[in-house]
Motif scaffolding. Structure first.
Motif, short mmCIF file in Angstrom:
data_model
loop_
_atom_site.label_atom_id
_atom_site.label_comp_id
_atom_site.label_asym_id
_atom_site.label_seq_id
_atom_site.Cartn_x
_atom_site.Cartn_y
_atom_site.Cartn_z
N LEU A 302 0.81 -1.22 0.00
CA LEU A 302 0.00 0.00 0.00
C LEU A 302 0.85 1.27 0.00
CD1 LEU A 302 -2.78 -0.92 2.63
CD2 LEU A 302 -2.98 -0.98 0.14
N VAL A 303 2.11 1.17 0.45
CA VAL A 303 2.93 2.38 0.62
C VAL A 303 3.94 2.55 -0.52
CG1 VAL A 303 2.64 2.31 3.13
CG2 VAL A 303 4.65 1.22 2.10
N ASP A 304 4.31 3.79 -0.76
CA ASP A 304 5.24 4.12 -1.84
C ASP A 304 6.56 3.36 -1.68
OD1 ASP A 304 3.21 5.89 -2.29
OD2 ASP A 304 4.48 7.67 -2.46
N ASN A 305 7.04 2.79 -2.76
CA ASN A 305 8.30 2.04 -2.80
C ASN A 305 8.33 0.86 -1.83
OD1 ASN A 305 9.66 3.60 -4.80
ND2 ASN A 305 9.95 5.22 -3.27
N ASP A 327 1.05 7.66 -2.09
CA ASP A 327 0.91 8.57 -3.23
C ASP A 327 1.65 9.89 -2.95
OD1 ASP A 327 -0.05 8.96 -5.85
OD2 ASP A 327 -1.68 10.23 -5.12
N GLY A 328 2.80 9.77 -2.31
CA GLY A 328 3.64 10.94 -2.01
C GLY A 328 3.35 11.60 -0.68
N ILE A 519 -7.07 7.25 0.14
CA ILE A 519 -6.27 7.97 1.16
C ILE A 519 -5.66 9.23 0.57
CG2 ILE A 519 -4.22 7.80 2.65
CD1 ILE A 519 -4.95 4.74 2.89
N SER A 520 -5.15 9.14 -0.66
CA SER A 520 -4.53 10.30 -1.30
C SER A 520 -5.53 11.43 -1.53
CB SER A 520 -3.90 9.89 -2.64
OG SER A 520 -3.33 11.00 -3.28
N ILE A 521 -6.71 11.11 -2.06
CA ILE A 521 -7.74 12.13 -2.27
C ILE A 521 -8.18 12.71 -0.93
CG2 ILE A 521 -10.14 12.49 -3.01
CD1 ILE A 521 -9.61 10.51 -5.30
#
Length: 542
Positions: A302-305, A327-328, A519-521
């Motif tokens: 679910l997490v970046d990288n 998503d950053g 989550i990002s939105i």
């Protein structure tokens, strides 16, 4: 991959297929024939209006798509509670959109319609998002007026919210694109700007039939409250437009000229996909809700990288606390570990259960995230707090209270994803609906109740049998088994994520692959609302 992975994948994809089919049906609203009737009038449907209004290639996050699912069947049903709500982008500006669905009972308001409208307004207020109302409603559904009209969280609350949002400086724009009658007439006229579509839009406190009954006047609806009347005689509406498209274009032009918003300032870097394959979530997550699994494997997809920094990883291991990026966006994750873990003292702790040490750790982590202005993400698969004499003597209630206190008083935005179990006080501590998550969604695998189906059914059976015996009735083992099955079936229906989504206990049921987007939105929306309140936990239990 092993057999268990393949079995999980098959069963979870079946659940996903069921979700997709349900959403396809819901998105037809009142059905194809009703959609055709709207088109015959020269009108777009609510979903078509949203698609036309929102920026191309931008995400629209629907809120409450499954609201009222399976409810009001004796009234013919009410798909999506007769109103479409969600967060989208118009002329590059994020906003909340509320659109009545005239294909469902002419857009009439059922009790769940009111609840869903208020949820949309709540999200707009919490996140200081501009809100657009696309009005096309026959007003309160009269056969159920007693369940929608007079109480605090009923129909009238939306107009109170109109006034409150205006005073907060939240932009409100309304378009009357069909009927707008009685008390509902106040909603667009309490907005900053109210436009109306000629010939199809009308607005009045009482329609022609009611006017005739009340004061004996003969007048048609167009003369009474059509676009010409209100734009040229009463001045109630600001401008009229020849079509839905022209009206929606005017809204785009308004949003094209809105000034920049003040940011909360949550940290964001260049987004990156997880390095581990997200599609493996279907095989890793057990279809059988009692089977253990390692929550680290879920988080890393679910997490970046697939990178995260765990806090106190060797202490309180039934809760995982970690900082990462989604998503950053920088996030603090609190997730239930579902495999059995062993403490340094050699004690075995059950997965999905919150113990004193894990509650203590989570409370401190939540405080740290508030100190650093990092949004919180809760991944729920929780059976509850540990019970028994050892846990009670160890102060589990005190430590649980500490975690609930820190979580409830958080000033950073909170987001909750229910991926598995959500039972009892565990639901509360992991930021259930009662604790104001900015968004709360569930996977198709979620189950929400005061306790598991098996435990509850046996408890309810014991109560029922005792009541029968008290009244002098003895039941056979066969009758007892039949009764247990009936109780189990009813309870399992209420455990379903769709039962929760229908009642807006969650904002929706999503494909696990949509988790990052939600989550990002959510954080992008929360970034519109600077944090002005100081973090203060009050009396903390020690």
């Amino acid at each position: 991959m092993d057999i268990a992975f393949n079995q999980n994948e098959d069963q979870n994809k079946q659940l996903l297929f069921h979700l997709q089919k349900k959403l396809e049906t819901v998105k037809l609203g009142g059905g194809k024939s009703r959609i055709a009737k709207e088109h015959e009038k020269g009108k777009l449907t609510a979903r078509e209006r949203i698609a036309y209004l929102t920026d191309k290639h931008s995400d629209f996050l629907e809120i409450g798509a499954l609201a009222a699912d399976g409810m009001y069947e004796e009234e013919g049903g009410c798909p999506s509670a007769g109103v479409i709500t969600g967060i989208g982008y118009v002329s590059g500006r994020m906003c909340m959109i509320v659109a009545n669905d005239a294909t469902v009972k002419a857009g009439a308001w059922f009790p769940m319609t009111a609840k869903k409208n208020l949820r949309a307004q709540e999200i707009a207020m919490e996140n200081r998002l501009p809100i657009i109302y696309l009005v096309d409603s026959a007003g309160v559904y009269l056969p159920m007026q007693n369940e929608i009209f007079p109480d605090k969280e009923h129909f009238g609350r939306q107009f109170r919210n109109n006034a409150k949002m205006s005073s907060m400086g939240i932009i409100q724009v309304a378009a009357i694109m069909g009927s707008c009658v009685a008390g509902g007439a106040y909603l667009p006229i309490m907005s900053d700007e109210a436009m109306i579509v000629d010939k199809t839009g009308s607005i009045f406190l009482a329609g022609s039939y009611l006017v005739k009954a009340a004061i004996g006047e003969n007048v048609d609806n167009e003369t009474l409250g059509g676009a010409t009347t209100h734009c040229e005689i009463s001045g109630v509406t600001d401008n009229k437009y020849e079509s839905d498209e022209a009206c929606l274009d005017a809204i785009k032009n308004i949003f094209d000229k809105i000034g920049a918003f003040e940011k909360a300032g949550f940290n964001r870097t260049e987004p990156a996909k997880p390095k581990k394959d997200e599609h493996e979530l279907y095989g890793i997550f057990p279809a059988d809700r009692v089977k253990p699994y390692d929550m680290h494997e879920i988080i890393s997809r679910l997490v970046d990288n697939s990178e995260y920094d765990e806090y106190k990883k060797d202490y309180g291991k039934t809760l995982i606390c970690a900082t990462a990026r989604i998503d950053g966006w920088a996030v603090g994750i609190i997730a239930n570990q579902r495999k059995i873990v062993k403490t340094k003292k050699g004690e075995m702790q059950m997965g999905g259960v919150i113990y004193s040490d894990s509650a203590d750790k989570a409370a401190r982590f939540i405080m740290n995230c508030n100190q650093r202005k990092i949004p919180l993400v809760f991944l729920q698969d929780v059976s509850g707090f540990m019970v028994g004499s050892k846990a009670e003597h160890g102060g589990i209630i005190k430590d649980g209270a500490k975690m609930v206190n820190a979580m409830a008083n958080s000033v950073v935005p909170k987001f909750t994803i229910i991926i598995g179990n959500s039972y009892g006080a565990g639901n509360y501590a992991m930021c259930g609906k009662a604790y104001d998550p900015r968004l709360i969604y569930s996977w198709p695998t979620a189950q929400m109740a005061v306790m598991s189906g098996a435990s509850a059914a046996k408890t309810l059976l014991q109560i029922k049998v005792a009541a029968l015996k008290k009244s002098g009735k003895e039941i056979s083992a066969e009758e007892e088994n039949k009764l247990l099955q009936e109780i189990t079936d009813k309870y399992n229906e209420e455990l379903s994520p769709y039962y929760a989504a229908a009642r807006l206990w969650v904002d929706g049921v999503i494909d696990p692959l949509e988790t990052r987007k939600v989550i990002s939105i959510g954080i992008a929306a929360a970034d519109h609302a600077p944090i002005t309140e100081r973090f203060n936990v009050g009396v903390i239990q020690t």
